[in-house]
Scaffold this motif. Sequence first.
Motif, PDB file in Angstrom:
ATOM      1  N   PHE A 127       0.826  -1.198   0.000  1.00  0.00           N
ATOM      2  CA  PHE A 127       0.000   0.000   0.000  1.00  0.00           C
ATOM      3  C   PHE A 127       0.865   1.254   0.000  1.00  0.00           C
ATOM      4  O   PHE A 127       1.932   1.271   0.614  1.00  0.00           O
ATOM      5  CB  PHE A 127      -0.875   0.051   1.269  1.00  0.00           C
ATOM      6  N   SER A 134      -0.093   7.258   3.643  1.00  0.00           N
ATOM      7  CA  SER A 134      -0.327   8.691   3.778  1.00  0.00           C
ATOM      8  C   SER A 134      -0.261   9.062   5.252  1.00  0.00           C
ATOM      9  O   SER A 134      -0.764   8.342   6.112  1.00  0.00           O
ATOM     10  CB  SER A 134      -1.682   9.079   3.167  1.00  0.00           C
ATOM     11  N   GLY A 163      -3.101   3.903   2.070  1.00  0.00           N
ATOM     12  CA  GLY A 163      -3.890   4.468   0.988  1.00  0.00           C
ATOM     13  C   GLY A 163      -4.116   3.436  -0.097  1.00  0.00           C
ATOM     14  O   GLY A 163      -4.457   2.282   0.177  1.00  0.00           O
ATOM     15  N   LEU A 164      -3.843   3.817  -1.315  1.00  0.00           N
ATOM     16  CA  LEU A 164      -4.052   2.987  -2.490  1.00  0.00           C
ATOM     17  C   LEU A 164      -3.312   1.660  -2.361  1.00  0.00           C
ATOM     18  O   LEU A 164      -2.117   1.625  -2.050  1.00  0.00           O
ATOM     19  CB  LEU A 164      -3.547   3.736  -3.730  1.00  0.00           C
ATOM     20  N   GLU A 165      -4.029   0.551  -2.599  1.00  0.00           N
ATOM     21  CA  GLU A 165      -3.357  -0.753  -2.620  1.00  0.00           C
ATOM     22  C   GLU A 165      -2.633  -0.902  -3.952  1.00  0.00           C
ATOM     23  O   GLU A 165      -3.215  -0.686  -5.021  1.00  0.00           O
ATOM     24  CB  GLU A 165      -4.329  -1.910  -2.424  1.00  0.00           C
ATOM     25  N   ILE A 166      -1.373  -1.289  -3.890  1.00  0.00           N
ATOM     26  CA  ILE A 166      -0.537  -1.402  -5.091  1.00  0.00           C
ATOM     27  C   ILE A 166      -0.003  -2.817  -5.278  1.00  0.00           C
ATOM     28  O   ILE A 166       0.916  -3.029  -6.066  1.00  0.00           O
ATOM     29  CB  ILE A 166       0.617  -0.378  -5.043  1.00  0.00           C
ATOM     30  N   GLU A 200       1.241  -4.316  -8.736  1.00  0.00           N
ATOM     31  CA  GLU A 200       1.472  -3.263  -9.733  1.00  0.00           C
ATOM     32  C   GLU A 200       2.975  -3.047  -9.877  1.00  0.00           C
ATOM     33  O   GLU A 200       3.631  -2.545  -8.968  1.00  0.00           O
ATOM     34  CB  GLU A 200       0.771  -1.973  -9.324  1.00  0.00           C
ATOM     35  N   HIS A 209       0.291  11.163  -7.207  1.00  0.00           N
ATOM     36  CA  HIS A 209       0.495  10.187  -6.130  1.00  0.00           C
ATOM     37  C   HIS A 209       0.985  10.839  -4.830  1.00  0.00           C
ATOM     38  O   HIS A 209       1.387  10.130  -3.904  1.00  0.00           O
ATOM     39  CB  HIS A 209       1.473   9.106  -6.580  1.00  0.00           C
TER      40      HIS A 209
END
Length: 168
Positions: free
Chosen positions: A9, A12, A135-138, A141, A165
Amino acid sequence: MALEIERRFLVSGEAWRAHAGCAQPLRQGYLAASAEGVTVRLRIQDNNQAWLTLKAPAGVSGLVRHEFEYVIPVEDAEAMWKLAPHRLEKTRWLLDLPGGEWVVDCFAGTNAPLVLAEVELPQVDQSVVIPPWCGLEITGESLWSNAVLAQHPVQSWPLQERVRHGLA
């Protein structure tokens, strides 16, 4: 055969620091990386421990990878570091959180100010409570893999991409 089951992730804020243990400075050099996701990496921790690791995809999700890791002499790792065409440095923080082995990596140099969280899980279907500072799950990726970040660090990205980002 060794498997790594991991979710990743973007982080933040600083709330994760309330769960952080000791800092572990790490240097990673990538000796080989293929388009298919196979990497050969060396890692040096605190200039007194070192490992050589081979990673390869073990499924289509990016959640599971083969991982073969071996302790090597620090002197050998330092010699390989000089040969590694792609490198990065970061500080790893072990976190005291339930549900898996959590770490936060704070990247240095040309990958600063990137901060990523990872949780290593004992099984694929393991449920885990995601902290609010994740935050955003990566997961899966490739843009965010350490091997790619070593080749294409955050500071080389177009400004618009870094801003999108929260990295500029």
